[in-house]
Motif scaffolding. Sequence first.
Motif, PDB file in Angstrom:
ATOM      1  N   ASN B 158      79.045  60.785  82.735  1.00  0.00           N
ATOM      2  CA  ASN B 158      77.704  60.242  82.573  1.00  0.00           C
ATOM      3  C   ASN B 158      77.612  59.485  81.252  1.00  0.00           C
ATOM      4  N   ALA B 159      77.329  58.192  81.330  1.00  0.00           N
ATOM      5  CA  ALA B 159      77.218  57.401  80.105  1.00  0.00           C
ATOM      6  C   ALA B 159      75.769  57.295  79.640  1.00  0.00           C
ATOM      7  N   TYR B 160      74.840  57.778  80.468  1.00  0.00           N
ATOM      8  CA  TYR B 160      73.415  57.572  80.189  1.00  0.00           C
ATOM      9  C   TYR B 160      72.712  58.817  79.690  1.00  0.00           C
ATOM     10  N   TYR B 161      73.484  59.823  79.279  1.00  0.00           N
ATOM     11  CA  TYR B 161      72.882  61.068  78.817  1.00  0.00           C
ATOM     12  C   TYR B 161      71.931  60.806  77.658  1.00  0.00           C
ATOM     13  N   ASP B 162      70.895  61.614  77.605  1.00  0.00           N
ATOM     14  CA  ASP B 162      69.980  61.549  76.465  1.00  0.00           C
ATOM     15  C   ASP B 162      69.574  62.977  76.157  1.00  0.00           C
ATOM     16  N   ALA B 163      69.427  63.287  74.884  1.00  0.00           N
ATOM     17  CA  ALA B 163      69.088  64.652  74.506  1.00  0.00           C
ATOM     18  C   ALA B 163      68.461  64.630  73.123  1.00  0.00           C
ATOM     19  N   GLU B 164      67.769  65.706  72.798  1.00  0.00           N
ATOM     20  CA  GLU B 164      67.208  65.849  71.455  1.00  0.00           C
ATOM     21  C   GLU B 164      68.345  65.842  70.431  1.00  0.00           C
ATOM     22  N   THR B 165      69.329  66.687  70.722  1.00  0.00           N
ATOM     23  CA  THR B 165      70.491  66.750  69.840  1.00  0.00           C
ATOM     24  C   THR B 165      71.762  66.836  70.682  1.00  0.00           C
ATOM     25  N   VAL B 166      72.835  66.333  70.091  1.00  0.00           N
ATOM     26  CA  VAL B 166      74.162  66.455  70.708  1.00  0.00           C
ATOM     27  C   VAL B 166      75.064  67.183  69.717  1.00  0.00           C
ATOM     28  N   PRO B 167      76.114  67.812  70.163  1.00  0.00           N
ATOM     29  CA  PRO B 167      76.583  67.941  71.532  1.00  0.00           C
ATOM     30  C   PRO B 167      75.718  68.871  72.381  1.00  0.00           C
ATOM     31  N   ARG B 168      75.558  68.492  73.663  1.00  0.00           N
ATOM     32  CA  ARG B 168      74.839  69.385  74.567  1.00  0.00           C
ATOM     33  C   ARG B 168      75.777  70.516  74.968  1.00  0.00           C
ATOM     34  N   PRO B 169      75.248  71.724  75.040  1.00  0.00           N
ATOM     35  CA  PRO B 169      76.125  72.857  75.366  1.00  0.00           C
ATOM     36  C   PRO B 169      76.857  72.626  76.684  1.00  0.00           C
ATOM     37  N   GLY B 170      78.124  72.990  76.709  1.00  0.00           N
ATOM     38  CA  GLY B 170      78.895  72.881  77.949  1.00  0.00           C
ATOM     39  C   GLY B 170      79.450  71.496  78.213  1.00  0.00           C
ATOM     40  N   HIS B 171      79.262  70.565  77.273  1.00  0.00           N
ATOM     41  CA  HIS B 171      79.727  69.210  77.498  1.00  0.00           C
ATOM     42  C   HIS B 171      80.670  68.742  76.394  1.00  0.00           C
ATOM     43  N   PHE B 172      81.502  67.792  76.730  1.00  0.00           N
ATOM     44  CA  PHE B 172      82.268  67.094  75.704  1.00  0.00           C
ATOM     45  C   PHE B 172      82.174  65.598  75.956  1.00  0.00           C
ATOM     46  N   TYR B 173      82.655  64.830  74.993  1.00  0.00           N
ATOM     47  CA  TYR B 173      82.367  63.400  75.009  1.00  0.00           C
ATOM     48  C   TYR B 173      83.642  62.584  74.864  1.00  0.00           C
TER      49      TYR B 173
END
Lengths: 182, 323
Positions: B158-173
């Motif tokens: 997913n290139a379109y992720y958006d979040a308050e803060t990164v990294p999101r738990p359970g994800h890598f980039y």
Amino acid sequence: MKASTALALALTSLFVCACGGSDEREEGWGSSAQAAIAPVKEEIEVPPPPFSEGIFPCSDCHDPTLPVNTKRRQLSMAHQEIDLKHDVEHRWCLDCHSATDRDKLHLASGELIDFTESYKLCGQCHGDKYRDWRAGVHGRRSGNWDGHKTYLLCVNCHNAHSPAFKPLQPKPPPTRPHGGDQ
Amino acid sequence: MSKSCKNEGCGSGAGCGGAHAATEELDPQVEEATRREFMCVIAGCAAALGVSGCSEITHTSFFQKRFRELGPEERASIVADLEKEFSEKFGKPVTISTQPAREDVQFGYALDISRCIGCRRCVYACVKENNQSRDPQVHWIRVLEMDKEKGIDLAHANAYYDAETVPRPGHFYLPVACQQCDQPSCVKSCPVGATWKEPDGIVVIDYDWCIGCRCCMSACPYGARHFNWTDPSVPAEEINPKMHYLGNRPRMKGVVEKCTFCVQRTREGRYPACVEVCPVGARKFGNLSDPNSEIRYILEHKRVFVLKNELNTRPRFFYFYGL
């Protein structure tokens, strides 16, 4: 037959020994041994440590003429904002900060170091990271890939009192094709 | 402007030149001559008819040879013209370098996916440094978010992720840009030779020679090439005036662009913009020919992989696990 096998074994073990002391280890031991004889002043350029405003020099408040209470205790007069989350069971202020020269840090050996050399202090426990940092693999550098570069100190990214890297707000996602109507 | 005219010329050329197709394929020189003759005829017709859209084109820019064939004097004169044009357009002094590759340098890049937190600072530093279009948006770097449980799975990234803060738990980039392949399929696919691999390993594009056919985009297995569907726009106050002819000089409508390892910076010895901005220090860059470089240390000491290794594109962009 037996003799030749023994000879081969001996030769093999010799070879293994020679390889065992591989260049990496030899270099490591060699350089530290050399450092013990004649300390080499390293030229690692770092930015100023990220002091809170007005906090340095420490001796502005910590009068060097006064005796130092070295007993581990809850701080009540100053620095209460420091929430120590760095191996708190085993660490306390004076494990890193010098009690004799208040503007310095100290290594386990007792050697005093400036705040700009704090990487040496961090490297005492985090040896693998220190090695990678010096090789340019851990941490952030700026300047020239082919020459003069500035290393960021460990403490430029990791708060020494709470070193876990803090999450960041991401920059906006890219717009989807066709104006974001998907 | 000149670009749209050239495209028109080539577009009709493809139709009209059908009769010459056999000879053109056999001999590139003949093809070149034919193309040039054809362009002359078209230009002559256009001038005779007074086609309004082409009035600004100078003879030099229209009949400019491809960059690699230009002599030093021609290069200097073209660069001077461009500098003047851009300085006037953006209201600040613009310099355009044509600095060639250094002989002892082979560039390589490494990205630590155990550190990247997906903050996209690199994406926007790249946009700023390389004068990418703001509207429509062109991003040379795409940061892909993936599931830690699934591992590297490009199809479901997913290139379109958006979040308050990164990294999101359970994800890598996994940031992806041009991999500067040693065997670049994009270069092989270009029908006009407008893109090639430089001696230091950077794959570049001659924007003035690109015909906008987008064959390279379909040939690139990394989605690293981007097309200017309309005139790119960069606000004058945000333009980076330090440019390279094969790098961050403003592009035009109808051409393809991509990461050049910040050729305008790295040929001068500096780190690329994305390396310097990365807050976690996940991005590493250096000279593969230098045994003491950071990049060599990584290749020799860390667990390294390349994307889509099975395609044998031999990227110079490595991913590694620093932990």
